[in-house]
Scaffold this active site. Structure first.
Site, short mmCIF file in Angstrom:
data_model
loop_
_atom_site.label_atom_id
_atom_site.label_comp_id
_atom_site.label_asym_id
_atom_site.label_seq_id
_atom_site.Cartn_x
_atom_site.Cartn_y
_atom_site.Cartn_z
N SER A 71 -18.82 -21.12 23.26
CA SER A 71 -19.56 -22.15 22.53
C SER A 71 -19.31 -22.08 21.03
O SER A 71 -19.61 -23.02 20.30
CB SER A 71 -21.05 -22.02 22.82
OG SER A 71 -21.52 -20.77 22.35
N HIS A 72 -18.79 -20.96 20.54
CA HIS A 72 -18.46 -20.85 19.12
C HIS A 72 -16.97 -20.57 18.93
O HIS A 72 -16.56 -19.97 17.94
CB HIS A 72 -19.30 -19.77 18.43
CG HIS A 72 -20.70 -20.21 18.19
ND1 HIS A 72 -21.67 -20.14 19.16
CD2 HIS A 72 -21.29 -20.79 17.13
CE1 HIS A 72 -22.81 -20.62 18.69
NE2 HIS A 72 -22.61 -21.02 17.45
N GLU B 20 -26.11 -26.13 25.64
CA GLU B 20 -26.45 -25.82 27.03
C GLU B 20 -27.10 -27.03 27.70
O GLU B 20 -26.90 -27.26 28.90
CB GLU B 20 -27.42 -24.64 27.09
CG GLU B 20 -26.80 -23.31 26.66
CD GLU B 20 -27.83 -22.18 26.64
OE1 GLU B 20 -28.30 -21.80 27.71
OE2 GLU B 20 -28.17 -21.73 25.52
#
Lengths: 350, 350
Positions: A52-53, A194
């Site tokens: 996610s990063h 999410e």
């Protein structure tokens, strides 16, 4: 060339992936220093299995540049000292990463002089994980705290609409000869990403994640995205998130999460605000007291691990160890997307 | 004499109650300075309707004195400056309250010089709420953070036995002309006292508060008290609680929660450890940046209140306002107990 493995996975060397991502950012107009610092942060995410990063964030960064909400040629500078224990870096409207890296040496120096010190970054576009910054402190045998606002997507406990950000809160403790103790989490129950992933998958949210536009609890991801997320831990998490607005927004003279949303008008671009980092020297704090703080911390970690609990970031460090020997595993589609971004920029892919 | 009202409630003046509590502590052997500071903290709790940190705590303090786990004649002292931004107070084995009060002026001075500063209290018996200390900072136009360990009664997330303390975490932001923004909470889901109250009332606990001695979730208060409490907010609260062990135990060279339990051998006495306080000058942090930080904070508070959410401590400030005009409301039985403690000390009542 990356090796293709089963299930369309590529193993790519860290250096090779770094060069490719950096080239994409250079082509988008980022100066070399900005491209290099931003790339380091995203590659760190990808390397640590923190998708996610990782490179997933490239397109958001490019959109933000295209929208004129970040300066690609920003030249961050450390402001002259006012004699305080605060290092101030003016990010000049650019991405936070180069500004952070620029401020670290002075922060370390002040923390070693005063026992504690602060790094304030102002006027930056910030969308990176905080743990790479925390690790820059633990590498210098400092403990550290980092926090920043985001944009208004979270309702305070008892409220009914977005006001707070997902406001990440990160901490680290150095463990000489070992991976540091590091946590870095959103003060919302869940990350916005999410919820978006569950919307795409057609899955409901767990109870307690979000409210709809009328302030009622919802498990519908779409209703949550147009409503508000909720803070973690009820009123306690809501209070911590508010503290982050105050310390890392108001106190440092930079935007709060509702002001960021006003400024951007959307949550699809990377947020623009400031960041607060606090550094502590355990050596100075513990001076004159019994026991070595680093050894005593290990006793605590052993006790946590000894009862079957995990330390935060363990999975991340395991992924890192694998990536450093084997390379980074990304999908063939991700690799093709990088190649398209490199060849055509954002215009051809969004 | 207190006025008796219906339901056996007394209204007693703050000064009168203060004198009575202080006399109890003087009689137990506390020096005048220690008795006065400890009494101020407990009266503040009672005044603010925060019964769990009010006169109810007197007997625990007396038990701790009787057990020899706190020095009634402690003489706290500020250690000579080492040129850092840390004020160190040696509590000399006494209650934390007089030590804290002693350190505040130097803390305020350093925070105004360096922008941020820290007060470390070592070797103290600590069982007071943290918000009176936070308010001592906000009264000086400083923002503040305070934290300390406790004794091992909380299992880390994923673990199965007590290791962490209930580790309170408190923050304050000054609001000139208004009650400050203050929160102060345990990093466990519930305070140990709340579980004890449910045990006495024969009521089950909500899910998620505790585990039994075998590490299994339980709603039985007795099983919870012999097992372990759980941190608030799952792994995030567990991480914050661990951070408090590291910063306010290990880093300041004082006991962690498992060490406190080893030292005392019981959770029925007040814990002995250190405390970490951080103070921030919004004026210095915000210097040179647009906007007045105190005015901007009010915009945030207005937005929170404007959507029907509360600010933390609102109930406490309302109780305070009532107490300041009407006096403090305690039960006739509480008043009789105070009189017994004053006449006979702990020997006759426990």
């Amino acid at each position: 060339m990356p090796m293709t493995t089963m299930a369309d996975l590529c193993l790519v060397g860290i250096d090779e992936l770094t060069e490719k991502v950096k080239a994409i950012f250079r082509k988008s107009g980022l100066t070399d220093a900005n491209a290099a610092a931003l790339t380091r942060a995203l590659i760190a995410g990808e390397r640590d299995g923190c998708k996610s990063h990782g490179i997933y964030r490239i397109e958001g960064a490019l959109r933000t540049i295209k929208a004129g909400k970040v300066r690609p040629d920003a030249v961050p500078r450390v402001l002259p000292s006012d004699g305080s224990a605060i290092v101030r870096v003016d990010a000049d409207g650019g991405f936070s990463n180069a500004a952070f890296e620029l401020g670290v040496p002075a922060l370390v120096e002040l923390a070693e002089r005063y026992g504690l010190a602060s790094l304030v970054i102002n006027d930056c576009c910030h969308f990176s994980a905080l743990w790479p910054e925390i690790e820059a402190l633990t590498e210098n045998n400092l403990a550290g705290l980092a926090m920043c606002p985001s944009y208004a997507t979270v309702a305070p406990t008892g409220g009914n609409r977005p006001l707070l950000g997902t406001n990440p809160f990160a901490f680290g403790w150095p463990r000489p000869g070992n991976d540091p103790y590091v946590f870095d989490f959103a003060t919302s129950v869940a990350a916005r990403g999410e919820i978006e992933l569950r919307r795409q998958a057609g899955e409901p949210l767990p109870e307690g994640w979000a409210i709809d536009v009328d302030g009622r609890p919802t498990t519908d991801p779409a209703a949550a995205l147009s409503g508000a997320m909720l803070p973690f831990g009820g009123h306690k998490g809501s209070a911590i998130s508010t503290m982050i607005e105050l310390l890392a927004g108001v106190m440092i003279g930079d935007l709060t999460s509702p002001e960021v949303l006003d400024f951007l008008g959307t949550t699809t671009l990377a947020p623009f605000h400031g960041e607060l980092i606090l550094a502590f020297s355990p050596k100075i704090f513990a001076a004159g007291r019994p026991g070595d703080p680093f050894a005593r911390a290990e006793t605590l970690f052993d006790a946590i691990l000894g009862q079957g609990a995990r330390l935060p970031s363990q999975r991340r460090f395991a992924a890192r160890a694998a990536a450093l020997t084997e390379g980074i595993r990304i999908s063939g589609e991700e690799m093709r997307q990088l190649d398209r971004l490199l060849a055509h920029g954002l215009g051809e892919v969004c």
